[in-house]
Each structure stands twice: as C-alpha cells, then as structure tokens.
Design a protein around this motif. Structure first.
Motif, mmCIF file in Angstrom:
data_model
loop_
_atom_site.group_PDB
_atom_site.id
_atom_site.type_symbol
_atom_site.label_atom_id
_atom_site.label_comp_id
_atom_site.label_asym_id
_atom_site.label_seq_id
_atom_site.Cartn_x
_atom_site.Cartn_y
_atom_site.Cartn_z
ATOM 1 N N ASP A 1 0.904 -1.330 0.016
ATOM 2 C CA ASP A 1 0.082 -0.069 0.118
ATOM 3 C C ASP A 1 0.718 1.302 0.074
ATOM 4 N N PHE A 2 2.212 1.166 -0.441
ATOM 5 C CA PHE A 2 2.978 2.263 -0.421
ATOM 6 C C PHE A 2 2.468 3.189 -1.374
ATOM 7 N N PRO A 3 2.222 4.549 -1.291
ATOM 8 C CA PRO A 3 1.847 5.224 -2.448
ATOM 9 C C PRO A 3 2.761 5.816 -3.482
ATOM 10 N N SER A 4 3.304 4.948 -4.194
ATOM 11 C CA SER A 4 4.578 5.258 -5.053
ATOM 12 C C SER A 4 4.035 6.137 -6.110
ATOM 13 N N SER A 5 3.280 6.150 -6.713
ATOM 14 C CA SER A 5 2.601 6.912 -7.957
ATOM 15 C C SER A 5 2.008 8.220 -7.394
ATOM 16 N N GLN A 6 1.817 8.389 -6.112
ATOM 17 C CA GLN A 6 1.313 9.685 -5.372
ATOM 18 C C GLN A 6 2.180 10.644 -4.930
ATOM 19 N N ILE A 7 3.639 10.229 -4.796
ATOM 20 C CA ILE A 7 4.550 11.102 -4.455
ATOM 21 C C ILE A 7 5.460 11.431 -5.516
ATOM 22 N N CYS A 8 5.711 12.811 -5.601
ATOM 23 C CA CYS A 8 6.795 13.493 -6.453
ATOM 24 C C CYS A 8 8.173 13.119 -5.852
ATOM 25 N N SER A 9 8.848 12.173 -7.036
ATOM 26 C CA SER A 9 10.093 11.709 -6.560
ATOM 27 C C SER A 9 11.303 12.849 -6.747
ATOM 28 N N CYS B 1 3.837 18.059 -11.036
ATOM 29 C CA CYS B 1 3.696 18.018 -9.326
ATOM 30 C C CYS B 1 3.392 19.506 -9.083
ATOM 31 N N ASP B 2 2.236 19.736 -8.149
ATOM 32 C CA ASP B 2 1.800 21.079 -7.939
ATOM 33 C C ASP B 2 2.999 22.047 -7.030
ATOM 34 N N ASN B 3 3.850 21.279 -6.380
ATOM 35 C CA ASN B 3 4.697 22.149 -5.733
ATOM 36 C C ASN B 3 5.986 22.450 -6.299
ATOM 37 N N ASN C 1 6.595 21.721 -9.878
ATOM 38 C CA ASN C 1 6.187 22.044 -11.388
ATOM 39 C C ASN C 1 7.183 20.820 -12.264
ATOM 40 N N THR C 2 7.456 19.878 -11.717
ATOM 41 C CA THR C 2 8.420 18.661 -12.442
ATOM 42 C C THR C 2 7.278 17.830 -13.073
ATOM 43 N N ARG C 3 7.350 17.634 -14.339
ATOM 44 C CA ARG C 3 6.730 16.741 -15.112
ATOM 45 C C ARG C 3 7.213 15.067 -14.824
ATOM 46 N N HIS C 4 6.100 14.293 -14.320
ATOM 47 C CA HIS C 4 6.529 13.111 -14.335
ATOM 48 C C HIS C 4 5.558 12.062 -15.182
ATOM 49 N N ASP C 5 6.462 10.888 -15.760
ATOM 50 C CA ASP C 5 5.688 9.723 -16.018
ATOM 51 C C ASP C 5 5.388 8.977 -14.931
ATOM 52 N N ARG C 6 4.127 8.534 -14.924
ATOM 53 C CA ARG C 6 3.705 7.811 -13.624
ATOM 54 C C ARG C 6 4.419 6.526 -13.315
ATOM 55 N N ASP C 7 4.865 5.566 -14.410
ATOM 56 C CA ASP C 7 5.565 4.341 -14.066
ATOM 57 C C ASP C 7 7.095 4.670 -13.395
ATOM 58 N N TRP C 8 7.737 5.569 -14.191
ATOM 59 C CA TRP C 8 9.210 6.110 -13.971
ATOM 60 C C TRP C 8 9.166 6.685 -12.539
ATOM 61 N N CYS D 1 10.618 16.235 -5.212
ATOM 62 C CA CYS D 1 10.554 17.247 -3.839
ATOM 63 C C CYS D 1 9.748 16.431 -2.789
ATOM 64 N N GLY D 2 9.212 15.164 -2.885
ATOM 65 C CA GLY D 2 8.609 14.510 -2.034
ATOM 66 C C GLY D 2 7.079 14.940 -1.738
ATOM 67 N N PHE D 3 6.470 15.801 -2.473
ATOM 68 C CA PHE D 3 5.335 16.284 -2.277
ATOM 69 C C PHE D 3 4.265 15.237 -2.410
ATOM 70 N N ARG D 4 3.260 14.743 -1.635
ATOM 71 C CA ARG D 4 2.249 14.051 -1.907
ATOM 72 C C ARG D 4 0.985 14.568 -2.617
ATOM 73 N N ASP D 5 0.816 14.232 -3.660
ATOM 74 C CA ASP D 5 -0.377 14.886 -4.271
ATOM 75 C C ASP D 5 -1.924 14.097 -4.668
ATOM 76 N N GLY D 6 -1.801 12.812 -4.089
ATOM 77 C CA GLY D 6 -3.010 12.167 -3.729
ATOM 78 C C GLY D 6 -3.237 11.304 -4.947
ATOM 79 N N PRO D 7 -4.061 10.357 -4.834
ATOM 80 C CA PRO D 7 -4.318 9.462 -5.712
ATOM 81 C C PRO D 7 -4.974 9.976 -7.235
ATOM 82 N N LYS D 8 -4.515 9.127 -8.154
ATOM 83 C CA LYS D 8 -4.941 9.718 -9.562
ATOM 84 C C LYS D 8 -5.573 8.418 -10.221
#
Length: 123
Positions: free
Chosen positions: A20-28, A46-48, A50-57, A30-37
C-alpha cells in the motif's frame, strides 16, 4: 520471488516495500504527496515543484528510494571516527604472511646500469 532469488544470487540485498506504499502519488523530486490519480493519467505535473513525471518512472524511483530508506533503517550503525579496526592477518602477492604495523622495509642496494650485481650476503 524471482527478484529475491536474483538479488541473492548476485550478492545483493532484497527489500520488500509495502503493497500500500503510495509510490505513484509522491513526487520523486521534492517528496510532495499529490494524492490518488485515476489509472488513465499516465503523466502528471507536481503542484509543488512543477516537475513533469511519467507515472511508471516516478513510481519506480519512489520504490527504489523507499527500499533504500528501509535498508538504511535496519543497517547496523557504523563506528565513528577514531574507532579501532580489528587487526587481520594479510598475505602478500607471494603468499607470505605480512604483519600489520610499522616494520622497516627490506633494503636493497641499487644496481648499476649495464652491469649485473650479485646480491650481498650477510653472515
């Protein structure tokens, strides 16, 4: 358990991260947790920071960081500066034992260029 087998075979440590670790909800970054998607969102910003992330990476990086964090938390503490190290016997390239410590090096006499010099014998 294929990954555990491979890690053991290669002499590495295997750490299992909680399901249940929220790996796809955390910005890798800055560590900001954005919530479920929802699953159809494959990229997000990331709202904190502004880094663009691929969900799987991003999830892969977060799982790696969490595994390393868990491994560091269970590792024994290392001795501080000035701690004594155990003395172990060592062997040189010829197979002879070498004692640790300050022992004087064997002295040799220099050879003259172009001449062959016989080793000196003491006795």
């Amino acid at each position: 358990m294929f990954c555990e087998y491979k890690a053991t075979r290669r002499g590495r440590k295997f750490v299992k991260v909680a399901r249940d670790f929220p790996s796809s909800q955390i910005c890798s970054d800055c560590g900001f947790r954005d919530g479920p998607k929802p699953l159809h969102i494959r990229e997000w910003t990331c709202d904190n920071c502004n880094t663009r992330h691929d969900r799987d990476w991003n999830a892969g990086r977060n799982i790696k960081y969490e595994g390393r964090r868990m491994l560091a938390a269970t590792a024994p503490s290392t001795p501080g500066p000035g701690a004594r190290r155990p003395v172990t016997a060592t062997v040189n390239a010829c197979g002879a034992h070498v004692r640790p410590g300050n022992s004087p090096a064997a002295r040799t006499t220099p050879t003259l260029v172009g001449r062959k010099q016989e080793p000196t014998r003491s006795g």
